[in-house]
Enzyme design. Structure first.
Site, mmCIF file in Angstrom:
data_model
loop_
_atom_site.group_PDB
_atom_site.id
_atom_site.type_symbol
_atom_site.label_atom_id
_atom_site.label_comp_id
_atom_site.label_asym_id
_atom_site.label_seq_id
_atom_site.Cartn_x
_atom_site.Cartn_y
_atom_site.Cartn_z
ATOM 1 N N GLU A 1 -6.413 4.699 8.318
ATOM 2 C CA GLU A 1 -6.165 6.122 8.018
ATOM 3 C C GLU A 1 -7.409 6.760 7.408
ATOM 4 O O GLU A 1 -7.685 7.941 7.637
ATOM 5 C CB GLU A 1 -4.939 6.240 7.086
ATOM 6 C CG GLU A 1 -3.654 5.958 7.866
ATOM 7 C CD GLU A 1 -2.519 5.368 7.050
ATOM 8 O OE1 GLU A 1 -2.577 5.378 5.803
ATOM 9 O OE2 GLU A 1 -1.551 4.891 7.680
ATOM 10 N N SER B 1 4.096 -2.229 10.134
ATOM 11 C CA SER B 1 5.555 -2.283 10.233
ATOM 12 C C SER B 1 6.146 -3.626 9.818
ATOM 13 O O SER B 1 7.134 -4.077 10.401
ATOM 14 C CB SER B 1 6.014 -1.879 11.640
ATOM 15 O OG SER B 1 5.618 -0.543 11.927
ATOM 16 N N GLY C 1 3.097 -1.176 4.171
ATOM 17 C CA GLY C 1 3.110 0.245 3.821
ATOM 18 C C GLY C 1 4.507 0.691 3.443
ATOM 19 O O GLY C 1 4.975 0.483 2.319
ATOM 20 N N GLY C 2 5.209 1.299 4.398
ATOM 21 C CA GLY C 2 6.519 1.900 4.145
ATOM 22 C C GLY C 2 7.496 1.007 3.384
ATOM 23 O O GLY C 2 8.159 1.451 2.444
ATOM 24 N N HIS D 1 -9.284 1.316 5.440
ATOM 25 C CA HIS D 1 -7.973 1.460 6.086
ATOM 26 C C HIS D 1 -8.121 2.381 7.297
ATOM 27 O O HIS D 1 -8.903 3.333 7.266
ATOM 28 C CB HIS D 1 -6.948 2.027 5.088
ATOM 29 C CG HIS D 1 -5.549 1.930 5.604
ATOM 30 N ND1 HIS D 1 -5.051 2.807 6.547
ATOM 31 C CD2 HIS D 1 -4.559 1.038 5.347
ATOM 32 C CE1 HIS D 1 -3.803 2.449 6.840
ATOM 33 N NE2 HIS D 1 -3.484 1.382 6.124
ATOM 34 N N ASN E 1 0.866 -1.180 0.000
ATOM 35 C CA ASN E 1 0.000 0.000 0.000
ATOM 36 C C ASN E 1 0.903 1.231 0.000
ATOM 37 O O ASN E 1 1.526 1.540 1.015
ATOM 38 C CB ASN E 1 -0.889 -0.050 1.253
ATOM 39 C CG ASN E 1 -1.718 1.207 1.436
ATOM 40 O OD1 ASN E 1 -1.800 2.051 0.531
ATOM 41 N ND2 ASN E 1 -2.343 1.338 2.598
ATOM 42 N N TRP E 2 0.960 1.885 -1.146
ATOM 43 C CA TRP E 2 1.856 3.053 -1.246
ATOM 44 C C TRP E 2 1.294 4.272 -0.523
ATOM 45 O O TRP E 2 1.999 5.267 -0.357
ATOM 46 C CB TRP E 2 2.085 3.410 -2.719
ATOM 47 C CG TRP E 2 3.041 2.511 -3.442
ATOM 48 C CD1 TRP E 2 3.500 1.281 -3.037
ATOM 49 C CD2 TRP E 2 3.666 2.775 -4.715
ATOM 50 N NE1 TRP E 2 4.364 0.770 -3.980
ATOM 51 C CE2 TRP E 2 4.491 1.663 -5.024
ATOM 52 C CE3 TRP E 2 3.604 3.826 -5.634
ATOM 53 C CZ2 TRP E 2 5.244 1.591 -6.192
ATOM 54 C CZ3 TRP E 2 4.357 3.746 -6.800
ATOM 55 C CH2 TRP E 2 5.171 2.643 -7.076
ATOM 56 N N LYS E 3 0.016 4.207 -0.150
ATOM 57 C CA LYS E 3 -0.628 5.370 0.482
ATOM 58 C C LYS E 3 -0.457 6.597 -0.423
ATOM 59 O O LYS E 3 -0.489 6.453 -1.642
ATOM 60 C CB LYS E 3 -0.083 5.578 1.897
ATOM 61 C CG LYS E 3 -0.129 4.274 2.714
ATOM 62 C CD LYS E 3 0.149 4.450 4.173
ATOM 63 C CE LYS E 3 0.048 3.098 4.875
ATOM 64 N NZ LYS E 3 0.214 3.178 6.326
ATOM 65 N N GLU F 1 -4.700 -4.873 10.893
ATOM 66 C CA GLU F 1 -3.620 -3.900 11.061
ATOM 67 C C GLU F 1 -3.835 -3.144 12.374
ATOM 68 O O GLU F 1 -4.632 -2.198 12.418
ATOM 69 C CB GLU F 1 -3.628 -2.883 9.911
ATOM 70 C CG GLU F 1 -3.460 -3.486 8.531
ATOM 71 C CD GLU F 1 -2.972 -2.444 7.520
ATOM 72 O OE1 GLU F 1 -1.874 -2.637 6.999
ATOM 73 O OE2 GLU F 1 -3.663 -1.444 7.277
ATOM 74 N N GLY G 1 3.239 2.261 10.656
ATOM 75 C CA GLY G 1 4.183 3.355 10.438
ATOM 76 C C GLY G 1 4.977 3.739 11.672
ATOM 77 O O GLY G 1 5.621 4.783 11.703
HETATM 78 P P1 13P Z 1 3.479 0.322 7.532
HETATM 79 O O1 13P Z 1 3.949 -0.974 6.899
HETATM 80 O O2 13P Z 1 4.194 1.522 7.014
HETATM 81 O O3 13P Z 1 3.450 0.225 9.018
HETATM 82 O O4 13P Z 1 1.955 0.506 7.063
HETATM 83 C C1 13P Z 1 1.065 -0.539 7.205
HETATM 84 C C2 13P Z 1 -0.189 -0.183 6.498
HETATM 85 O O5 13P Z 1 -0.920 0.691 6.943
HETATM 86 C C3 13P Z 1 -0.501 -0.873 5.239
HETATM 87 O O6 13P Z 1 -1.804 -0.614 4.838
#
Ligand code: 13P
Length: 241
Positions: free
Chosen positions: A97, A204, A225-226, A95, A10-12, A164, A170
């Site tokens: 967020e 993470s 994510g990251g 998600h 997920n590149w967000k 999650e 993050g």
């Molecule tokens: P991180 O891997 O950056 O913690 O993000 C997880 C995430 O929210 C994937 O949707």
């Protein structure tokens, strides 16, 4: 084996045309005949170009959100049919967020997931407790309520759940292997068709911890994510399967 492993990135809100070379790099770094399904969810502006860049590889593309309606007066929103037209196979919904930034409720997330299914795409439905929930011993209760409220009653074989924990996203903090294992077992026990629905872990996940997380019995993959932002890190996670 009923459930294949999926590694989803997920590149967000990251990435532009300068990142399109990522896809060739990723395709060439994944071990041939990988046991994992590989999915990348770039921002929607890159979706069609990413699909083009992935032609000839097994990398699938997805979107990060959608509207519940299929068309109409919803300025700035994107319908599932448009995501399908651009080449998406999956859509992340709910998600944490989006739940936090856009006040998305379980009911809204469920409607989005149903809209995704109705177009023949697969929703990745995100759930997870906050740190306050966990510290007050409410993690299972919160996750149970999110599952009951956000997951469509039909279509079990076409939907994916992503657990999650919000506090692990993050932050560099991951839930302990015991906590992941017990929450995934709890989630599986609530599902209509427990044997076929994939449950991903997110929060993470990185090359250094992927193998031990992915080895857990009820973990069918990861939502990253990251560490999905560079082909190098993401391919190491895929290759840990
Ligand atoms: P991180 O891997 O950056 O913690 O993000 C997880 C995430 O929210 C994937 O949707």
């Amino acid at each position: 084996m009923l459930r294949k492993t999926m590694i989803a990135g997920n590149w967000k809100m990251n990435g532009d045309a300068s990142n399109l070379s990522y896809f060739k790099e990723l395709a060439s770094s994944i071990v041939p005949n990988s046991a994992a399904d590989v999915l990348v969810c770039p921002p929607v502006t890159l979706l069609a170009r990413a699909v083009e860049a992935c032609q000839g590889s097994s990398i699938q593309l997805g979107a990060q959100d959608c509207h519940v309606a299929q068309s109409g007066a919803h300025t700035g929103d994107i319908a599932v049919s448009m995501l399908k037209d651009a080449g998406a196979a999956y859509v992340i919904v709910g998600h944490s967020e989006r739940r936090a930034d856009h006040a998305e409720t379980n009911e809204m997330v469920q409607c989005k997931a149903e809209a995704v299914l109705s177009q023949g795409l697969k929703p990745i439905i995100c759930i997870g407790e906050t740190l306050a929930d966990r510290e007050s011993g409410l993690a299972q209760e919160v996750v149970g309520a999110q599952l009951a409220g956000s997951v469509p009653k039909e279509g079990a074989d076409n939907l994916v759940i992503a657990y999650e924990p919000v506090w692990a996203i993050g932050t560099g903090l991951t839930a302990s292997l015991d906590d992941i294992a017990s929450m995934h077992a709890f989630i599986r026990a609530q599902l209509a068709e427990p044997e076929i629905t994939q449950i991903l872990y997110g929060g993470s996940v990185k090359p250094g911890n992927a193998a031990e997380i992915l080895a857990l019995q009820d973990v069918d993959g990861a939502l990253v994510g990251g560490a999905s932002l560079t082909a190098d890190n993401f391919s190491m996670i895929v290759n840990a399967v």
